[in-house]
Design a protein around this motif. Structure first.
Motif, mmCIF file in Angstrom:
data_model
loop_
_atom_site.group_PDB
_atom_site.id
_atom_site.type_symbol
_atom_site.label_atom_id
_atom_site.label_comp_id
_atom_site.label_asym_id
_atom_site.label_seq_id
_atom_site.Cartn_x
_atom_site.Cartn_y
_atom_site.Cartn_z
ATOM 1 N N GLN A 1 44.044 20.225 8.013
ATOM 2 C CA GLN A 1 42.914 19.333 8.260
ATOM 3 C C GLN A 1 43.197 17.946 7.720
ATOM 4 O OE1 GLN A 1 40.222 20.243 10.206
ATOM 5 N NE2 GLN A 1 40.037 18.002 10.183
ATOM 6 N N ASN A 2 43.896 17.875 6.594
ATOM 7 C CA ASN A 2 44.291 16.569 6.063
ATOM 8 C C ASN A 2 45.213 15.846 7.035
ATOM 9 O OD1 ASN A 2 42.829 16.752 3.681
ATOM 10 N ND2 ASN A 2 44.528 17.612 2.502
ATOM 11 N N ILE A 3 46.187 16.574 7.594
ATOM 12 C CA ILE A 3 47.100 15.981 8.574
ATOM 13 C C ILE A 3 46.305 15.418 9.749
ATOM 14 C CG2 ILE A 3 48.885 16.506 10.298
ATOM 15 C CD1 ILE A 3 50.030 16.329 7.512
ATOM 16 N N ILE A 4 45.366 16.199 10.276
ATOM 17 C CA ILE A 4 44.536 15.755 11.406
ATOM 18 C C ILE A 4 43.786 14.474 11.046
ATOM 19 C CG2 ILE A 4 42.519 16.367 12.805
ATOM 20 C CD1 ILE A 4 43.481 19.332 12.513
ATOM 21 N N ASN A 5 43.188 14.461 9.872
ATOM 22 C CA ASN A 5 42.423 13.286 9.456
ATOM 23 C C ASN A 5 43.316 12.068 9.269
ATOM 24 O OD1 ASN A 5 40.096 14.838 9.441
ATOM 25 N ND2 ASN A 5 40.178 15.259 7.243
ATOM 26 N N TRP A 6 44.494 12.269 8.705
ATOM 27 C CA TRP A 6 45.394 11.145 8.465
ATOM 28 C C TRP A 6 45.923 10.558 9.774
ATOM 29 C CZ3 TRP A 6 47.853 14.499 4.133
ATOM 30 C CH2 TRP A 6 47.141 14.303 2.931
ATOM 31 N N VAL A 7 46.201 11.398 10.747
ATOM 32 C CA VAL A 7 46.644 10.888 12.050
ATOM 33 C C VAL A 7 45.518 10.079 12.699
ATOM 34 C CG1 VAL A 7 47.277 11.559 14.404
ATOM 35 C CG2 VAL A 7 48.377 12.666 12.448
ATOM 36 N N ALA A 8 44.304 10.607 12.675
ATOM 37 C CA ALA A 8 43.164 9.886 13.256
ATOM 38 C C ALA A 8 42.950 8.550 12.545
ATOM 39 C CB ALA A 8 41.903 10.747 13.176
ATOM 40 N N ASP A 9 43.066 8.556 11.221
ATOM 41 C CA ASP A 9 42.898 7.315 10.455
ATOM 42 C C ASP A 9 43.994 6.309 10.786
ATOM 43 O OD1 ASP A 9 40.692 8.394 9.219
ATOM 44 O OD2 ASP A 9 41.737 8.905 7.343
ATOM 45 N N ALA A 10 45.228 6.796 10.934
ATOM 46 C CA ALA A 10 46.349 5.892 11.222
ATOM 47 C C ALA A 10 46.149 5.183 12.553
ATOM 48 C CB ALA A 10 47.661 6.674 11.217
ATOM 49 N N TRP A 11 45.677 5.903 13.569
ATOM 50 C CA TRP A 11 45.435 5.288 14.874
ATOM 51 C C TRP A 11 44.302 4.273 14.794
ATOM 52 C CZ3 TRP A 11 46.682 3.341 19.114
ATOM 53 C CH2 TRP A 11 45.814 3.213 20.194
ATOM 54 N N LEU B 1 56.226 20.438 6.074
ATOM 55 C CA LEU B 1 55.309 21.539 5.799
ATOM 56 C C LEU B 1 55.679 22.735 6.665
ATOM 57 C CD1 LEU B 1 51.928 19.584 5.656
ATOM 58 C CD2 LEU B 1 53.246 20.491 3.729
ATOM 59 N N ASN B 2 55.595 23.907 6.103
ATOM 60 C CA ASN B 2 55.955 25.123 6.834
ATOM 61 C C ASN B 2 54.937 25.415 7.930
ATOM 62 O OD1 ASN B 2 58.210 25.589 5.201
ATOM 63 N ND2 ASN B 2 57.003 26.725 3.696
ATOM 64 N N GLY B 3 55.359 26.204 8.911
ATOM 65 C CA GLY B 3 54.462 26.639 9.966
ATOM 66 C C GLY B 3 54.623 25.826 11.233
ATOM 67 N N THR B 4 53.742 26.091 12.174
ATOM 68 C CA THR B 4 53.793 25.420 13.469
ATOM 69 C C THR B 4 52.480 24.720 13.803
ATOM 70 O OG1 THR B 4 53.063 27.429 14.594
ATOM 71 C CG2 THR B 4 55.441 27.082 14.370
ATOM 72 N N GLY B 5 51.507 24.776 12.908
ATOM 73 C CA GLY B 5 50.172 24.238 13.189
ATOM 74 C C GLY B 5 50.128 22.735 13.148
ATOM 75 N N PRO B 6 48.932 22.210 13.402
ATOM 76 C CA PRO B 6 47.708 22.953 13.730
ATOM 77 C C PRO B 6 47.731 23.458 15.176
ATOM 78 C CG PRO B 6 47.266 20.606 13.803
ATOM 79 C CD PRO B 6 48.672 20.748 13.311
ATOM 80 N N ALA B 7 47.021 24.570 15.415
ATOM 81 C CA ALA B 7 46.929 25.092 16.779
ATOM 82 C C ALA B 7 45.996 24.247 17.627
ATOM 83 C CB ALA B 7 46.445 26.546 16.747
ATOM 84 N N SER B 8 45.027 23.630 16.975
ATOM 85 C CA SER B 8 44.086 22.727 17.641
ATOM 86 C C SER B 8 43.459 21.847 16.579
ATOM 87 C CB SER B 8 42.997 23.515 18.380
ATOM 88 O OG SER B 8 41.971 22.637 18.828
ATOM 89 N N VAL B 9 43.145 20.623 16.941
ATOM 90 C CA VAL B 9 42.477 19.730 15.996
ATOM 91 C C VAL B 9 41.008 20.097 15.840
ATOM 92 C CG1 VAL B 9 44.055 17.845 16.527
ATOM 93 C CG2 VAL B 9 41.872 18.016 17.771
ATOM 94 N N LEU B 10 40.498 20.974 16.686
ATOM 95 C CA LEU B 10 39.071 21.293 16.712
ATOM 96 C C LEU B 10 38.724 22.575 15.974
ATOM 97 C CD1 LEU B 10 38.390 20.435 20.475
ATOM 98 C CD2 LEU B 10 38.005 18.983 18.474
ATOM 99 N N LEU B 11 39.707 23.280 15.437
ATOM 100 C CA LEU B 11 39.438 24.557 14.789
ATOM 101 C C LEU B 11 38.791 24.356 13.420
ATOM 102 C CD1 LEU B 11 42.691 26.595 15.552
ATOM 103 C CD2 LEU B 11 40.459 26.795 16.656
ATOM 104 N N ASP B 12 37.676 25.037 13.201
ATOM 105 C CA ASP B 12 37.040 24.992 11.886
ATOM 106 C C ASP B 12 37.855 25.756 10.854
ATOM 107 O OD1 ASP B 12 34.908 23.512 12.851
ATOM 108 O OD2 ASP B 12 33.717 25.288 13.359
ATOM 109 N N SER B 13 38.760 26.629 11.342
ATOM 110 C CA SER B 13 39.524 27.484 10.432
ATOM 111 C C SER B 13 40.858 26.879 10.010
ATOM 112 C CB SER B 13 39.781 28.849 11.096
ATOM 113 O OG SER B 13 40.488 28.678 12.325
ATOM 114 N N ASN B 14 41.109 25.614 10.363
ATOM 115 C CA ASN B 14 42.366 24.994 9.948
ATOM 116 C C ASN B 14 42.468 24.980 8.426
ATOM 117 O OD1 ASN B 14 43.908 24.152 12.248
ATOM 118 N ND2 ASN B 14 42.339 22.627 12.701
ATOM 119 N N PRO B 15 43.628 25.346 7.865
ATOM 120 C CA PRO B 15 43.808 25.226 6.412
ATOM 121 C C PRO B 15 43.621 23.776 5.968
ATOM 122 C CG PRO B 15 45.600 26.471 7.414
ATOM 123 C CD PRO B 15 44.817 25.863 8.537
#
Length: 214
Positions: free
Chosen positions: A34-44, A16-30
């Motif tokens: 946000q899917n990436i964040i959720n999938w990492v949390a689910d995987a752990w 995926l293009n870009g350098t994000g996410p800048a933080s897992v806590l940002l409400d403004s994440n595309p």
């Protein structure tokens, strides 16, 4: 890697293009971040639930209050070392009975004051004893804690650092399944399985064979 680093590495492996996410806590994440964040949390979370891993071992001291025989807990009986529960204040080891037998031998309405000698775990996961101690009693247990969550940027998984890529590849699998990317899914599956074999080899408690039965 911490939670944020895991998410960044997962994004990179998903191409995926870009350098994000800048933080897992940002409400403004595309949405894709946000899917990436959720999938990492689910995987752990899912990895932790597959076994009782060494990094989940704990040796807490619990307090059974005087006049009670029930101690609220959230750990399933399968995660306790049944032979390592004892009074810290000189009472000795407690014998374990499965709840199915315990509640028949020691009905709740018949448990009296005394020195506990037997313990069990109820279906609601509370730890129970066969007597109500006369005074507050310290009980030492050995068990494997429930899965932890990744929530903040700096939260770090408990497994060895060199095995963190299992979480990344498991998250990539989720992304690939979502995007119906068959080639990426296979690559991620192969890598996750390869690292999982190392986790099984290095992170399970050591087991020994018992002696002969006769």
């Amino acid at each position: 890697m911490n939670f944020l680093a895991l998410c960044k590495r997962t994004r990179a492996e998903c191409h995926l293009n870009g350098t994000g996410p800048a933080s897992v806590l940002l409400d403004s994440n595309p949405k894709d971040m946000q899917n990436i964040i959720n999938w990492v949390a689910d995987a752990w979370r899912e990895l932790q639930g597959t076994r009782s891993w060494q990094w989940q071992w704990e040796n807490p001291t619990l307090t059974m209050l005087a006049g009670t025989a029930v101690l609220a807990q959230s750990i399933a009986p399968t995660r306790y070392d049944k032979e390592a529960t004892y009074f810290l204040n000189g009472g000795g080891f407690l014998d374990y009975l499965p709840w199915e037998r315990f509640h028949l031998i020691y009905p709740a309405n018949q448990i009296q004051d005394g020195t506990p000698t037997v313990w069990s775990v109820r279906p609601d996961l509370a730890l129970v004893t066969n007597a109500k101690p006369y005074a507050d009693t310290l009980i030492s247990v050995e068990r494997y804690a429930n899965p932890t969550e990744l929530a903040a940027d700096t939260d770090t998984p408990g497994l060895p650092t060199d095995l963190h890529m299992h979480i990344v590849w498991s998250a990539v699998k989720k992304y690939a399944a979502h995007e119906e990317a068959g080639s990426l899914f296979k690559t991620a599956s192969d890598e996750a399985n390869r690292i999982y074999a190392s986790i099984l080899d290095r992170c399970l408690p050591e087991y020994t064979l018992g002696g002969p039965l006769a």
